[in-house]
Every structure is written in C-alpha cells, then in structure tokens.
Design an enzyme around this catalytic site. Structure first.
Site, mmCIF file in Angstrom:
data_model
loop_
_atom_site.group_PDB
_atom_site.id
_atom_site.type_symbol
_atom_site.label_atom_id
_atom_site.label_comp_id
_atom_site.label_asym_id
_atom_site.label_seq_id
_atom_site.Cartn_x
_atom_site.Cartn_y
_atom_site.Cartn_z
ATOM 1 N N ARG A 1 -38.096 3.194 1.514
ATOM 2 C CA ARG A 1 -38.620 2.311 0.468
ATOM 3 C C ARG A 1 -39.950 1.700 0.903
ATOM 4 N NH1 ARG A 1 -38.929 0.792 -4.864
ATOM 5 N NH2 ARG A 1 -38.802 -1.476 -5.132
ATOM 6 N N THR B 1 0.852 -1.193 0.000
ATOM 7 C CA THR B 1 0.000 0.000 0.000
ATOM 8 C C THR B 1 0.882 1.235 0.000
ATOM 9 O OG1 THR B 1 -1.722 -1.177 1.218
ATOM 10 C CG2 THR B 1 -1.808 1.219 1.263
ATOM 11 N N GLN C 1 -28.365 -6.881 -0.084
ATOM 12 C CA GLN C 1 -29.596 -7.673 -0.173
ATOM 13 C C GLN C 1 -30.821 -6.845 0.199
ATOM 14 O OE1 GLN C 1 -29.602 -10.706 -1.400
ATOM 15 N NE2 GLN C 1 -31.803 -11.084 -1.162
ATOM 16 N N GLU D 1 -3.044 -7.529 6.622
ATOM 17 C CA GLU D 1 -2.504 -7.648 7.985
ATOM 18 C C GLU D 1 -2.622 -9.069 8.531
ATOM 19 O OE1 GLU D 1 -0.910 -5.198 8.308
ATOM 20 O OE2 GLU D 1 -1.916 -3.301 8.655
#
Length: 380
Positions: A269, A160, A337, A364
């Site tokens: 929703r 990284t 989901q 790690e």
C-alpha cells in the site's frame, strides 16, 4: 509471511511441522472462506488430519498416538490456526476430549482410543451449563443410578461439535453438592435422550458448530464411567490445564496470520509516494505486534515444556492462555487499523481474524478466571 524460528527437539518433530504446514496450505487455506461463509463444519478435513496422524500427537503410540511432546503438538496447532482457526480449535477440543479416557479411563474404554485419535470418532467436552459457565463445581446436570445404567438429565451449553461429535465427555452430578459429587461419563452421541439443540449464531468461528445439548433420561452404561465416581471435577480441571495451552497456541497462530497479512498489505500500500510500512507510526505498530506474538509463543512453549517434564504447570498454563488471547485480540484489532477502511470489509481476512480472536478470551475458562488462578497461586 514472516519467518518463525523454531527450535525442535527431534528430526521427527521437524518433519511433523513440515507435514502440518503442507496440509494447512493445501487443505485448509483454500477452503476457509467458503466454509465460514456457509457456516459448515469441515468434518472431512478433520478426518484428513486424523489420517495424517495429527489428532493424536501427544498420546501414547500404544493407543494410536504419536507420543510427541506437548511442545511439538502446540506448534502444529499454531500452524493450523494460522490458516483456519476453526479447524485448529476443533483439533484442540478433540484432543481435550480424548484426555479423560487416555489418562483416567479403564482398559476397555482405552480400546476406543485408536478410533478417537485417528479421527474416525470426533469428541466433545460437556462441562459448561446454561446457568453455570465459570462455576463448574456448581453444575446441576444429574446422573442417577438405575441398575447397570446411569440415567442423565439436564443440559449443557456452549458445546463445540455439539451435533457433529461421535462421543461426549459428560460431567454430571452422581453424588451430593460440591466438586466431590461430580463424575465423568463417556456417552455415545446416538444415545436416546441426548438431543443437540439448534446451533448458536456466533460472531466468529462460524464453521465450528456450537450448541446446547439436552439430556432427557439418557441411559449410559455404568462401565462408561471415566475414572472413579466423584473424580469428575478433578478430571475436568486437569484436562483444562492442557486445553488452555491449546487455546494459547491457537491465539498465537491467529495473531501470526494477522501480523503477516498486515505486513504484506503495508509493504504494498502506497500513500504520499511511499509504502505505508515506511511511516514510523505504522512501522512501530507492526514492531509491537511482532514482539507480542513472539512473547506469547515463548510463554506458551515454556509452559508446555514444564508439562512435558512432569512439572506443575497449571499456573503457567493460565498465564499463557491469558497473555496469548489478550495479545491476539490486540494484534488482530491493530491489523484492521493498519488496513484502514479496507480492514473493515470482508474482502480482507483481518476482519474475520478480529471476530475470531474474541472467543479465545472466553473459552477454556474466561481470562478473568485465568487471573483468579494466577492471583491465588501468588497468595499461596
């Protein structure tokens, strides 16, 4: 966003978390989608965090740190991860990269810490190799002594900040086979013979640069050795204990973000004339997600408190990393989901959260390695 109850040891810690939240909302959240889409590393954002004092939280004030408990540092990391995981991972990796010098370095090396902890110098941790990831004791990158220099040859993988770092902790073989033949060298990124390779094309964390690094007869002065010759493996393993807690905190932050997004969507929703959160199937799923996030947070902070008290915490760090990252994978998958088809498109953040969660089970030390650490502690 759901409320996270935090018990902090000092008013200063409370202020630090408030600062982290403000910066995360102002500097991270509005930019993450753009930088992820362009696969661009946000170097200036890291400098901003450094100027705010958030890159040196667990380190002594005499070296430019904030002398904060690890418990506080991890909660800051969680807040950053809930807005932009790649930035939180960058902070975790940089904190890990400062550890060898801060803990084992000579006074001349520690003189570099103010620039490191202030964010002017970005670090990378060069342990894994193309043919040796989990088996770190079998690394083959070698450093031979030549006068006043070590000359490094070999390659490192999955690094990284590979092309963005200013300094590298290079774990290399200066002696014979096995752990006792490994040393740690601090190398400047501009050293001739250190060549970052093409960045990997990753599933997630696309704004985090990861690549192999080739070492072609790279010369590093002898006085850049960190700790004693042959102590590199011990340095690497003790650093990883702390680094695993950082990854656990990142996992908690990511999962909290996924939970918050899924709850918000489920409230808004409507199907069959009511909000979908009122359906028991989804409500119970969200309840399980919330419980798992809280459990992972508690396990991570409990391990941090052991570290803060100077108690052994290696096994507890492995448990925290294992549980929190497996939890993040489950919670982000469940968040997708809950959104149904909408969760599968990039218009909603949860598909990115799910892609990002996977790498946390690998970095790690893979979660299989964590299980080995835990099982061996039970055998003892």
């Amino acid at each position: 966003m759901t409320t996270v109850e935090r018990i902090l040891p000092t008013d200063e810690a409370h202020d630090l978390l408030a600062l982290a939240t403000e910066l995360a909302d102002r500097e991270l959240a509005p930019r993450v989608a753009d930088f992820e889409n362009r696969s661009e590393f946000p170097r200036e954002v890291i400098r901003t965090l450094g100027r705010a004092g958030l890159l040196g939280l667990p380190y002594p004030e005499e070296y430019g740190g904030a002398a904060q408990p690890y418990e506080v540092y991890l909660q800051v990391l969680e807040i950053l991860a809930s807005r932009w995981l790649a930035v939180a991972e960058a902070v975790s990796v940089h904190t890990l990269s400062c550890y060898p010098v801060a803990t084992f370095g000579s006074e001349s090396l520690r003189a570099m810490l103010p620039e490191m902890l202030g964010g002017d110098l970005l670090g990378a941790y060069c342990l894994s190799e193309p043919q040796g990831g989990s088996d770190a004791a079998a690394l083959t990158t070698r450093a031979r002594r030549d006068g006043d220099d070590f000359v490094i040859s070999g390659s490192k993988a999955w690094i990284t900040h590979a092309a963005s770092a200013d300094f590298y902790n290079v774990f290399c073989r200066t002696g014979g086979a096995g752990p006792t033949g490994i040393s740690c060298l601090l190398a400047d990124s501009g050293t001739p013979g250190i060549v970052p390779q093409t960045a990997e094309r990753t599933m997630g964390l696309r704004s985090s640069p990861v690549a192999q690094i080739a070492f072609d007869e790279a010369r590093v002065p002898v006085d850049r050795i960190v700790g004693d010759e042959g102590a590199g493996f011990r340095i690497a393993m003790t650093a990883l204990d702390a680094g695993r807690l950082g990854i656990a905190a990142c996992a908690v932050g990511l999962a909290q973000a996924a939970l918050d997004y899924a709850v918000g969507y489920a409230r808004e929703r409507e199907q069959f004339g009511r909000s979908i959160i009122d359906f028991q199937g989804l409500g119970f799923l969200l309840a399980d997600m919330a419980t798992q996030v809280s459990a992972a947070r508690a396990l991570t902070l409990a391990a941090a408190r052991l570290r803060d008290r100077g108690r052994p915490y290696s096994t507890e760090a492995a448990k925290a990393k294992l549980f929190a990252t497996d939890m993040a994978m489950r919670v982000t998958t469940d968040a997708v989901q809950i959104l149904g088809g909408a969760g599968y498109v990039a218009d909603h953040q949860v598909e990115r959260f799910m892609r990002e969660a996977k790498v946390l089970q690998i970095v790690e030390g893979t979660n299989q390695i964590q299980r080995m650490v835990i099982s061996r502690s039970l055998a003892r």
